[in-house]
Design a protein around this motif. Structure first.
Motif, PDB file in Angstrom:
ATOM      1  N   PRO A  19       2.875   5.351  -6.085  1.00  0.00           N
ATOM      2  CA  PRO A  19       2.556   6.593  -5.371  1.00  0.00           C
ATOM      3  C   PRO A  19       2.738   7.850  -6.205  1.00  0.00           C
ATOM      4  N   ASN A  20       3.630   7.805  -7.198  1.00  0.00           N
ATOM      5  CA  ASN A  20       3.850   8.971  -8.068  1.00  0.00           C
ATOM      6  C   ASN A  20       4.126   8.446  -9.471  1.00  0.00           C
ATOM      7  N   VAL A  21       3.160   8.589 -10.360  1.00  0.00           N
ATOM      8  CA  VAL A  21       3.283   7.999 -11.695  1.00  0.00           C
ATOM      9  C   VAL A  21       4.392   8.646 -12.525  1.00  0.00           C
ATOM     10  N   ASP A  22       4.903   9.801 -12.084  1.00  0.00           N
ATOM     11  CA  ASP A  22       5.968  10.494 -12.825  1.00  0.00           C
ATOM     12  C   ASP A  22       7.365  10.098 -12.360  1.00  0.00           C
ATOM     13  N   VAL A  23       7.439   9.268 -11.312  1.00  0.00           N
ATOM     14  CA  VAL A  23       8.741   8.911 -10.748  1.00  0.00           C
ATOM     15  C   VAL A  23       8.812   7.409 -10.535  1.00  0.00           C
ATOM     16  N   GLU A  24       9.953   6.806 -10.868  1.00  0.00           N
ATOM     17  CA  GLU A  24      10.181   5.391 -10.601  1.00  0.00           C
ATOM     18  C   GLU A  24      11.184   5.269  -9.461  1.00  0.00           C
ATOM     19  N   ASP A  25      10.727   4.741  -8.326  1.00  0.00           N
ATOM     20  CA  ASP A  25      11.614   4.566  -7.181  1.00  0.00           C
ATOM     21  C   ASP A  25      11.111   3.421  -6.327  1.00  0.00           C
ATOM     22  N   GLU A  26      11.709   3.242  -5.121  1.00  0.00           N
ATOM     23  CA  GLU A  26      11.318   2.123  -4.270  1.00  0.00           C
ATOM     24  C   GLU A  26       9.917   2.280  -3.697  1.00  0.00           C
ATOM     25  N   GLY A  27       9.296   3.449  -3.891  1.00  0.00           N
ATOM     26  CA  GLY A  27       7.911   3.622  -3.470  1.00  0.00           C
ATOM     27  C   GLY A  27       6.939   2.841  -4.332  1.00  0.00           C
ATOM     28  N   ASP A  28       7.339   2.511  -5.568  1.00  0.00           N
ATOM     29  CA  ASP A  28       6.507   1.683  -6.445  1.00  0.00           C
ATOM     30  C   ASP A  28       6.575   0.248  -5.945  1.00  0.00           C
ATOM     31  N   ASN A  29       5.436  -0.309  -5.545  1.00  0.00           N
ATOM     32  CA  ASN A  29       5.430  -1.606  -4.867  1.00  0.00           C
ATOM     33  C   ASN A  29       4.530  -2.621  -5.536  1.00  0.00           C
ATOM     34  N   LEU A  30       4.955  -3.879  -5.486  1.00  0.00           N
ATOM     35  CA  LEU A  30       4.098  -5.020  -5.751  1.00  0.00           C
ATOM     36  C   LEU A  30       3.962  -5.743  -4.420  1.00  0.00           C
ATOM     37  N   LEU A  65       9.585  -1.986  -6.970  1.00  0.00           N
ATOM     38  CA  LEU A  65       9.705  -2.109  -8.421  1.00  0.00           C
ATOM     39  C   LEU A  65      10.734  -1.158  -9.009  1.00  0.00           C
ATOM     40  N   GLY A  66      11.221  -0.236  -8.204  1.00  0.00           N
ATOM     41  CA  GLY A  66      12.239   0.703  -8.652  1.00  0.00           C
ATOM     42  C   GLY A  66      13.109   1.095  -7.472  1.00  0.00           C
ATOM     43  N   GLY A  67      14.347   1.493  -7.733  1.00  0.00           N
ATOM     44  CA  GLY A  67      15.216   1.899  -6.651  1.00  0.00           C
ATOM     45  C   GLY A  67      15.696   0.727  -5.824  1.00  0.00           C
ATOM     46  N   LEU A  68      15.905   0.961  -4.539  1.00  0.00           N
ATOM     47  CA  LEU A  68      16.475  -0.025  -3.628  1.00  0.00           C
ATOM     48  C   LEU A  68      15.455  -1.075  -3.228  1.00  0.00           C
ATOM     49  N   SER A  69      15.868  -2.339  -3.243  1.00  0.00           N
ATOM     50  CA  SER A  69      15.009  -3.431  -2.794  1.00  0.00           C
ATOM     51  C   SER A  69      15.158  -3.571  -1.291  1.00  0.00           C
ATOM     52  N   LEU A  70      14.039  -3.623  -0.577  1.00  0.00           N
ATOM     53  CA  LEU A  70      14.057  -3.616   0.890  1.00  0.00           C
ATOM     54  C   LEU A  70      13.621  -4.955   1.464  1.00  0.00           C
ATOM     55  N   SER A  71      14.112  -5.231   2.673  1.00  0.00           N
ATOM     56  CA  SER A  71      13.707  -6.433   3.405  1.00  0.00           C
ATOM     57  C   SER A  71      12.587  -6.049   4.363  1.00  0.00           C
ATOM     58  N   ASN A  72      11.339  -6.106   3.877  1.00  0.00           N
ATOM     59  CA  ASN A  72      10.211  -5.647   4.697  1.00  0.00           C
ATOM     60  C   ASN A  72       9.041  -6.623   4.671  1.00  0.00           C
ATOM     61  N   ASP A  73       9.311  -7.909   4.427  1.00  0.00           N
ATOM     62  CA  ASP A  73       8.260  -8.916   4.501  1.00  0.00           C
ATOM     63  C   ASP A  73       7.840  -9.097   5.963  1.00  0.00           C
ATOM     64  N   ALA A  74       6.661  -9.689   6.169  1.00  0.00           N
ATOM     65  CA  ALA A  74       6.184  -9.883   7.540  1.00  0.00           C
ATOM     66  C   ALA A  74       5.232 -11.067   7.622  1.00  0.00           C
ATOM     67  N   LEU A  75       5.318 -11.771   8.731  1.00  0.00           N
ATOM     68  CA  LEU A  75       4.380 -12.847   9.073  1.00  0.00           C
ATOM     69  C   LEU A  75       3.580 -12.364  10.271  1.00  0.00           C
ATOM     70  N   ILE A  76       2.261 -12.273  10.134  1.00  0.00           N
ATOM     71  CA  ILE A  76       1.411 -11.707  11.169  1.00  0.00           C
ATOM     72  C   ILE A  76       0.324 -12.697  11.580  1.00  0.00           C
ATOM     73  N   LEU A  77       0.216 -12.926  12.871  1.00  0.00           N
ATOM     74  CA  LEU A  77      -0.888 -13.712  13.451  1.00  0.00           C
ATOM     75  C   LEU A  77      -1.805 -12.745  14.184  1.00  0.00           C
ATOM     76  N   GLN A  78      -3.102 -12.810  13.891  1.00  0.00           N
ATOM     77  CA  GLN A  78      -4.063 -11.920  14.554  1.00  0.00           C
ATOM     78  C   GLN A  78      -5.167 -12.714  15.200  1.00  0.00           C
ATOM     79  N   LEU A  79      -5.453 -12.393  16.462  1.00  0.00           N
ATOM     80  CA  LEU A  79      -6.581 -12.953  17.192  1.00  0.00           C
ATOM     81  C   LEU A  79      -7.593 -11.840  17.387  1.00  0.00           C
ATOM     82  N   GLN A  80      -8.839 -12.070  17.025  1.00  0.00           N
ATOM     83  CA  GLN A  80      -9.828 -10.994  17.000  1.00  0.00           C
ATOM     84  C   GLN A  80     -11.161 -11.407  17.606  1.00  0.00           C
ATOM     85  N   LEU A  81     -11.708 -10.483  18.374  1.00  0.00           N
ATOM     86  CA  LEU A  81     -13.078 -10.583  18.857  1.00  0.00           C
ATOM     87  C   LEU A  81     -13.829  -9.408  18.259  1.00  0.00           C
ATOM     88  N   SER A  82     -14.918  -9.678  17.551  1.00  0.00           N
ATOM     89  CA  SER A  82     -15.626  -8.642  16.823  1.00  0.00           C
ATOM     90  C   SER A  82     -17.118  -8.733  17.102  1.00  0.00           C
TER      91      SER A  82
END
Length: 450
Positions: A394-405, A432-449
């Protein structure tokens, strides 16, 4: 301690050499996105952004033939739009919901043809990490259910000369209040110059322009949701040549507004009070599909012949609070059930010395992201698997927890062609920088399109 449950998403990079244009897709193999408003169904941003998509997304009308009923946002699907494929002989009689059924779902009233727009997406989250936060782009904050998208509307075509679409998001925002998702009309007599006015998807990023209901995974890439402007009010022109061997898009809009939180993305302003606080924005895109149209969906749902498409785009917004600018480039490949997608996105934001609205940003920020995705339809129009890798700074000049893989893997099951489908995704976010967070998710989606 951080809980890590991972899923590795894979990505393939494929190159194509010059080859003769492939035959047109088999009926409804990849139904045209162009003939529909791109995010009449899709979501985001929906978009924007999905857009819209956008559904973030109906999309854009196809030129040579009459468009199919819009599915997602108007402009989004534009990137993947194609002329509606004719239904297979006897399909309407023998298979009411077989390939090409959307082209048959039209009501003719003299020169006017109308078709419905509908998108319903229900998400269930059996597992969500303790640190998940919607403002950071996570799909859920707690285990439970979410009505992700509820869209309804109408698409119309008047003798192939005028097209229009209007759709409403019935579950928008935290309060679930209804709002206009898209509303546009256009003159489409000449394929080389079609002009549209109203609320439509900005031509930026292939993933953003594809309908929110037409992706291989439950959500568009997180990077795209954070960077793309999706649906905005303005005037657009576009043209398509030699069966989309070359396409262009250009538009002028009210200036874009974005949140101070990078992952919240842009606001999809319908300007009920006009251009009250902002200035003007411009955007443009050029694209090619040299071997024939790729179709509406990101997946190669019908095991089509080899096709490749590429595009590049950019925008500049001279807003009252910020100057925003961005560029992206993308490549999408379809071949016998395989799809491979690559996108690079770059954006910048500079605060005005005297902003017309309060903002927290005090210095210029540049952001960069890379998206790689690949998947395969194991059974055509029935069962597919996909994986995605995103690198986001999100900000190439700063390394923090906003940098994500961000790694996402999932499976999709099409119960009734592309009308009803179920998707199950697991997403792992690694800071990739700063605090490592527990933010994984398993999502099931049912869709009519539709």
């Amino acid at each position: 301690m951080r809980h890590l449950a991972g899923v590795a998403g894979g990505a393939a990079v494929l190159l194509a050499l010059s080859a003769p244009r492939a035959q047109e897709p088999e009926p409804a193999a990849d139904e045209p996105a162009g003939a529909t408003p791109a995010d009449a169904q899709g979501g985001a941003v929906e978009s924007t952004g999905e857009p819209a998509s956008a559904p973030e997304a109906a999309a854009r009308p196809e030129a040579p033939e009459r468009p199919r009923p819009p599915r997602e946002r108007p402009a989004r699907a534009a990137a993947a739009a194609v002329s509606p494929a004719p239904a297979a002989p006897g399909a309407a009689r023998d298979e009411p919901l077989g390939p090409g059924f959307r082209e048959r779902m039209r009501l003719a009233l003299g020169p006017l043809e109308v078709a419905p727009i509908a998108l319903i997406a229900l998400q269930a989250a059996p597992y969500v990490g303790d640190d998940a936060l919607s403002q950071a782009g996570d799909s859920a904050e707690q285990p439970g259910f979410r009505l992700r998208r509820v869209r309804a509307g109408l698409y119309g075509d008047v003798a192939g000369l005028v097209r229009f679409a209007i759709s409403t998001e019935l579950a928008g925002g935290d309060e679930g209040t209804a709002r206009i998702h898209e509303a546009w009309g256009g003159v489409t007599a000449m394929p080389a110059l079609e002009v549209y006015a109203g609320a439509r998807t900005v031509p930026f990023s292939r993933s953003a322009m594809a309908g929110a209901g037409d992706g291989s995974l439950t959500e568009r890439p997180l990077a795209v949701r954070a960077i793309a402007p999706f649906t905005q009010v303005g005037i657009q022109a576009e043209g398509h040549f030699q069966d989309r061997a070359f396409s262009y898009h250009a538009g002028v809009y009210n200036a874009f507004q974005r949140s101070d939180q990078f992952y919240t993305g842009h606001s999809e302003s319908l300007a009920p009070l006009g251009n009250r606080f902002e200035g003007i924005a411009v955007a443009g895109r050029i694209a090619t599909e040299p071997q024939g149209p790729l179709g509406r969906t990101i997946q190669d749902v019908a095991h089509s012949p080899f096709r490749i498409g590429a595009g590049a785009d950019g925008f500049f917004s001279n807003g009252g609070a910020r100057t925003l600018y961005g560029a992206s480039a993308d490549v999408l490949l379809h071949a016998s059930g395989l799809h491979a997608l690559g996108e690079v996105l770059w954006t910048g934001a500079s605060p005005k010395s005297v902003p017309t609205q309060p903002i927290a940003q005090v210095t210029s920020v540049t952001s960069l992201a890379l998206v790689l995705e690949a998947g395969y339809m194991i059974v055509a129009r029935k069962l597919g698997v996909s994986g995605r890798v995103e690198w986001i700074d999100p900000n190439v000049d700063v390394e923090d927890e906003g940098d994500n893989l961000v790694l996402t893997g999932g499976v999709s099951y099409h119960a009734v062609d592309d009308l009803v489908k179920a998707q199950l995704d697991y997403t792992h976010r690694e800071e990739l920088g700063g605090l490592s967070l527990s933010n994984d998710a398993l999502i099931l989606q049912l869709q009519l399109s539709l």
